[in-house]
Design a protein around this motif. Structure first.
Motif, PDB file in Angstrom:
ATOM      1  N   LEU A   1      -4.012  -2.799   7.286  1.00  0.00           N
ATOM      2  CA  LEU A   1      -3.563  -1.720   6.736  1.00  0.00           C
ATOM      3  C   LEU A   1      -4.618  -0.997   5.952  1.00  0.00           C
ATOM      4  O   LEU A   1      -4.725   0.210   5.814  1.00  0.00           O
TER       5      LEU A   1
ATOM      6  N   ALA B 188       2.809  -1.831   0.134  1.00  0.00           N
ATOM      7  CA  ALA B 188       3.268  -2.070   1.103  1.00  0.00           C
ATOM      8  C   ALA B 188       2.943  -3.576   1.425  1.00  0.00           C
ATOM      9  O   ALA B 188       3.481  -4.575   1.826  1.00  0.00           O
ATOM     10  N   SER B 189       1.785  -4.206   0.883  1.00  0.00           N
ATOM     11  CA  SER B 189       1.391  -5.414   1.002  1.00  0.00           C
ATOM     12  C   SER B 189       2.274  -6.348   0.257  1.00  0.00           C
ATOM     13  O   SER B 189       2.525  -7.544   0.585  1.00  0.00           O
TER      14      SER B 189
END
Length: 336
Positions: free
Chosen positions: A114, A318-319
């Motif tokens: 990502l 997101a992680s």
């Protein structure tokens, strides 16, 4: 680092880092829920921004803070091995060990992928991926040493991982109640998903001693994986930089990683008494806090406010969802 600067030039920065750690320790006493290492990073960031001390940080103290961020980080990683024993890791059982490995691989690969898709500069995707997958700022420092990453990349990754790990201290206990998890499951979830060891302790202790015990064991299993991750990064970089005649190829197995593994083996022999382990743990904590203060002092908040900084925040959020979701599923599958 001492070859680059005369030793006396490192004294002001090292003294400032030591003072920052002492202040962080005092603040932790007043705010037990916030780990000392987290406070040390925040104080370092503040020292690098406040008008009254910023000039000193960027001039007289710069050499010593760089020594703290790099040399002391290596020492801290080596001593971290004394917190682990092979018996403790084996005691988790194969299903839990497999779950931890899967969480680390999914988090590292997903975050790195990502980060590249978001077009983040330099080694930022690699550093953030290591921090989320293994043990926060310690892993970032270790991988940054191997990759010889730019100071700004390391500092930015540390700031991001510290921010998200600190948020976990507040968010996960709330989710514990909402999800109705028992103490063992919650502890293993905290150990598998929260970044820094201190943050894991602060999060898991809210559910009692059983949760805290399993959280620490699972977390330390993730820390064991720092060695293969760092070695693998070094090998990959040797191959990629070997094609560049002017590139400097990292060692396949950095010396501080060898030291980390040696400390695990030493702890596993049972030769070290409780008093020795307690004293070395105190030294390790002080050294690592000094290194994190130095890394925090290098953070440029204006960079985090830039376009690339906003992309870093997207990557961090997101992680965080990835590591929390994968580890939650893994805990449910392995605890029955």
């Amino acid at each position: 680092m001492f070859r680059e600067w005369p030793r006396h030039r490192a004294v002001p920065g090292l003294a400032l880092a030591a003072a920052g750690v002492l202040l962080a320790t005092a603040l932790h006493g007043a705010l037990p829920a916030v780990p000392t290492l987290t406070i040390a990073v925040v104080l370092g960031v503040a020292a690098g921004q406040l008008p009254g001390i910023r000039v000193f940080v960027r001039t007289s103290a710069k050499a010593g803070l760089a020594v703290a961020a790099k040399r002391l980080m290596r020492v801290g990683v080596v001593l971290l091995g004394l917190q682990l024993s092979l018996a403790d890791v084996a005691g988790l059982g194969l299903p839990t060990l497999g779950m931890v490995v899967c969480v680390v691989l999914a988090t590292f690969c997903g975050t790195y992928w990502l980060g590249r898709r978001l077009d983040l500069p330099g080694d930022v995707p690699l550093l953030v991926a290591a921090g989320y997958a293994i043990c926060g700022a310690s892993a970032i420092g270790a991988v940054g040493q191997v990759a010889r990453s730019e100071e700004d990349d390391v500092a930015g990754a540390v700031a991001l991982v510290t921010l998200c790990g600190t948020l976990a201290i507040a968010v996960l206990p709330v989710l514990h109640t909402v999800l109705g998890m028992d103490p063992v499951r919650f502890g293993r979830w905290a150990g598998a998903s929260v970044h820094d060891v201190g943050q894991v302790v602060a999060t898991a202790q809210t559910a009692g001693p059983l949760a805290l015990r399993d959280a620490v064991l699972v977390k330390l299993m993730r820390v064991v994986l720092l060695a293969p991750l760092t070695a693998g990064t070094a090998v990959a970089l040797r191959r990629s930089r070997g094609a560049d005649a002017g590139g400097e190829r990292p060692a396949a197995l950095p010396l501080f990683v060898v030291g980390f593994l040696a400390m695990i083996l030493l702890r596993s022999t049972g030769l070290l008494g409780t008093a020795v382990l307690e004293h070395t743990a105190a030294v390790q904590h002080f050294v690592l806090a000094s290194a994190l203060f130095g890394l925090g002092a290098a953070v440029n908040l204006s960079t985090l406010a830039s376009k690339s900084g906003r992309r870093m925040l997207v990557l961090g959020a997101a992680s965080w969802v990835v590591v929390a979701g994968v580890s939650y599923a893994g805990v449910l599958l392995t605890t029955g």
